[in-house]
Design a protein around this motif. Sequence first.
Motif, mmCIF file in Angstrom:
data_model
loop_
_atom_site.group_PDB
_atom_site.id
_atom_site.type_symbol
_atom_site.label_atom_id
_atom_site.label_comp_id
_atom_site.label_asym_id
_atom_site.label_seq_id
_atom_site.Cartn_x
_atom_site.Cartn_y
_atom_site.Cartn_z
ATOM 1 N N LEU B 15 0.800 -1.221 0.000
ATOM 2 C CA LEU B 15 0.000 0.000 0.000
ATOM 3 C C LEU B 15 0.833 1.270 0.000
ATOM 4 C CD1 LEU B 15 -3.356 -0.368 1.864
ATOM 5 C CD2 LEU B 15 -2.782 -0.500 -0.514
ATOM 6 N N LYS B 16 2.091 1.136 -0.363
ATOM 7 C CA LYS B 16 2.921 2.333 -0.270
ATOM 8 C C LYS B 16 2.762 3.254 -1.473
ATOM 9 C CE LYS B 16 7.167 0.577 -2.294
ATOM 10 N NZ LYS B 16 8.533 0.197 -2.090
ATOM 11 N N TYR B 17 2.003 2.815 -2.472
ATOM 12 C CA TYR B 17 1.904 3.627 -3.683
ATOM 13 C C TYR B 17 0.776 4.639 -3.647
ATOM 14 C CZ TYR B 17 5.049 0.036 -5.283
ATOM 15 O OH TYR B 17 6.111 -0.812 -5.401
ATOM 16 N N ILE B 18 0.100 4.737 -2.545
ATOM 17 C CA ILE B 18 -1.017 5.676 -2.543
ATOM 18 C C ILE B 18 -0.722 6.873 -1.651
ATOM 19 C CG2 ILE B 18 -2.662 3.891 -3.141
ATOM 20 C CD1 ILE B 18 -3.647 3.791 -0.406
ATOM 21 N N ASP B 22 -5.606 9.461 0.058
ATOM 22 C CA ASP B 22 -6.178 8.170 -0.305
ATOM 23 C C ASP B 22 -6.149 7.213 0.878
ATOM 24 O OD1 ASP B 22 -6.516 9.184 -2.863
ATOM 25 O OD2 ASP B 22 -4.547 8.495 -3.512
ATOM 26 N N ARG B 25 -9.008 7.920 3.047
ATOM 27 C CA ARG B 25 -10.242 7.344 2.517
ATOM 28 C C ARG B 25 -10.318 5.843 2.749
ATOM 29 N NH1 ARG B 25 -10.655 10.153 -2.772
ATOM 30 N NH2 ARG B 25 -9.239 8.457 -3.290
ATOM 31 N N VAL B 26 -9.187 5.181 2.633
ATOM 32 C CA VAL B 26 -9.187 3.740 2.886
ATOM 33 C C VAL B 26 -9.655 3.481 4.319
ATOM 34 C CG1 VAL B 26 -7.762 1.681 3.111
ATOM 35 C CG2 VAL B 26 -7.366 3.255 1.224
ATOM 36 N N GLU B 28 -11.525 5.485 6.235
ATOM 37 C CA GLU B 28 -12.953 5.817 6.376
ATOM 38 C C GLU B 28 -13.835 4.677 5.885
ATOM 39 O OE1 GLU B 28 -12.974 10.679 5.926
ATOM 40 O OE2 GLU B 28 -13.307 9.445 4.160
ATOM 41 N N ARG B 29 -13.427 4.106 4.762
ATOM 42 C CA ARG B 29 -14.238 3.024 4.205
ATOM 43 C C ARG B 29 -14.139 1.768 5.055
ATOM 44 N NH1 ARG B 29 -12.435 4.572 -1.877
ATOM 45 N NH2 ARG B 29 -13.874 6.319 -2.092
ATOM 46 N N ILE B 58 3.869 9.221 -1.113
ATOM 47 C CA ILE B 58 3.908 8.021 -1.953
ATOM 48 C C ILE B 58 5.286 7.380 -1.862
ATOM 49 C CG2 ILE B 58 3.902 7.256 -4.364
ATOM 50 C CD1 ILE B 58 1.635 9.152 -4.903
#
Lengths: 632, 233
Positions: B15-18, B22, B25-26, B28-29, B58
């Motif tokens: 998950l280091k590319y975001i 973002d 948001r991950v 929150e979801r 990033i």
Amino acid sequence: MHPLTMMQLKIDDRILLKVEKPAKYTGNEWNMVRKPLDKVKMRFAFCFPDDYEIGMSHLGMKILYHILNKRDEVYCERAFAPWVDMERLMRENDLPLYTLETYTPLSEFDIVGFTLQYEMSYTNVLNMLDLGRIPIFARDRTEGMPFVIAGGPCACNPEPLADFFDFFVIGEGEEVINEIVDEYISWKEAKESRTEFLKRVSCIEGVYVPSFYDVIYNEDGTVKSIAPNTPDVPDSVKRRIIKDMDSVDFPEDIIVPYIGTVHDRIMLEVFRGCIRGCRFCQAGFIYRPVRERSYEKLCEIAKKSVQSTGYDEISLVSLSTSDYSALPDLCNNLIEFTEKENISLSLPSLRVDNFSLGLMDRVSKVRKSGLTFAPEAGTQRLRDVINKGITNEDLVSSVRLAVSGGWNQVKLYFMIGLPTETMEDVEGISELSINLIESCRDISGRDKFLNITLSTACFVPKPFTPFQWEPMDEIEVLMKKQYHLKDLIRKRTRNIKYNYHDARISFIEAVLARGDRRLGKVIYTAWSKGCKFDGWDEFFSFDKWMKAFSECNLDPKFYANRKREYSEVLPWDHIDMGISKEFLIKENQKAYEGDLTRNCAAGCSACGAQVYKTGICAKTKRGLIYGENTEV
Amino acid sequence: MAKILRFRFSRGEKLKYIAHLDILRVFERAVKRAGIPAAYTQGFNPRQKLVFGLPMSIGLTSESEYADIELSEDMEPCEFIARMNEGLPEGLKVEEAVPRNTKDNIMNQITAARYEIVFEVKEPKSLFEIHSMVYDFLSREDITIEKKTKKGYRPVNIRPLIYSVSAEKTAEDRFMIKAFLSAGAENNLRADLFMQAFIQETKLEIDILSMHRKALYASAFNEWKNPFEVAND
Ligand code: SF4
């Protein structure tokens, strides 16, 4: 074991950390499907020929991804057109285009399927095939290579792309894709040849194998005939549709991208088709008849989707949400749920009336700044020509309602270059817009006049519309109209911001939309010259396209600007979209008389879609105009 | 049981590319999917009351990120951890959580960060050479770099934001820089900017292989503290 499970690429940080938004190329999103490859009999690469942020907003892809992956023996993966920065690094590092699920190159798949949403993505298709190391021309693909197929709205005139695809799927894909997969698995077990497989699928309704048809041209360059060259192939290919929207599968476990996409939310597809029949609008004809989902089903989908995705926004999707027959029930039920769950609900493509304004007050996402109206033409006369049944009074009263409800900005959409248009009609656009501002003066308050963002698109005649025979305005004429309008507006008001489309892009779009098979070499030549992302102003190169036409000895004006006769064989005549040519001719004639055609809910006009025996055709009044002898 | 929790989470390779927003948001979801009773802000566009300690750029991995979340109902930290981890994708993981009673949110408390940056040199260098470069680098009083801002590039002296730097050899031609840098809402020095300065000053030709955040610190009474230690001040 699938022989291809070996090939999995590793993408280095030295590439990923050099590109913008590397998450477009790494997959691993929430709800991405993972499968044990040794149980999979058929691998499908779903390709969207545009950027990830656009492709991931596309509902059709989500639907087919879900339908295919429900089957254990099938694995559907995704690929998008890499952005130019990534493409450059991929080519420099000799990295083929791969799917996001397993980092497998496209060339390793059984079927590679593209969705054709707009003509200006055609060169991206070629570029993706090339990057995926698949021969671009169907005739160069040999045993063991993937079958490359396409569907989507542009497949209704598949001819310009006939050289590149092994076959096309016409119409809605949910059922036919499974039939194709079944056929593939049994063909593979039977160890037959490539041609055998094409023969098998050509018997599936909705499948078009272009290599099984010959096109003969007249001396003047028009089409003389398109006919099968292989036994047992149908003369015309019928569009597939889904009859019952409640029983067809709809994805609730959609992939949730990490980066923001264009439509980064749950999309609830309320119905397919449109009752209106605006004569310029392809979508209004090729998705007929209107078939609704029940509001109960929609609410159920909404709740399950929120649970599985965690999205905090839901949007209703259809061509004209106001026409949904159970709109109040749907909204009341949905709002009850969304309020409780802190979810915002967006309601695009609603007509503005008391009901919708009341609704917008209750939902959170509609900002007071943006309401959209699409009168499409500036005068009543021209609106009657295109069968856009709204009047000046309707517009004024809608906009007044909006302004008194606190909205002080509206967007207006028009088209320039519609059949029969005169300068007076063009001037009507500014007249109408200024009139709207004036007529809201008394309620808008001194310091906050109504502000209008006015956009004009260039009219592009499309297949399967009543305007499919019409010439498009020449580029110079369109530009003259645009400048004239711009001038008029600038002289009169500062409350209108005017945007217009690049007429040269629309011109190429028009050529591709109504082109024939000979355009394949133009598309190929344009791509070889570097054309890609043609729908993006910053990449579009008119010069390269024009050079491609002249190198291929084809005149683009022949396709875009020529008036066609009703008797002419059209390149898409062998595709049966369920809309009869007689109906389209009648509509074309009525357009010139400024005669309106009622919408399907008010009564049937026997467009041909009654053959599907479903949706609104089965419910509405018929026999009043010329539906008398129509069999139902 | 608590209504405000402070939690530590890690971000791995996947998950280091975001970008930072973002990641927000991950989370929150994930909260929504997990059915965690988050408190929401009032108003037109209600948002979860979720605050992160320090943005993550990033490419950065981390074993020690912090965030505060406000809930509408009391919840046990261990239940929160378990439910969040069901809703989080591979590559993000909540490691620990404690009740937070202080009024200060995590964003205002973070003041320093520890990084590990691994790079490969294009021409062979000994550890001794790298050490002396680090020494020279730290001896300067002024290290000015062009920092990209909304209005273009602006020169800033980052020397005061560098607290300590050391180097190790990890493999042939590979070295790891350990840097302790100022962080937080004011005076933040990102690891990539730090490396930009290091490359600029030493003229080293390198490929950065990884950037990792080891720890975040708050400060209280002139001492570096783990953010959990200041959750109840
Ligand atoms: S057959 Fe009649 S009701 Fe059905 S889509 Fe056509 S016009 Fe509408």
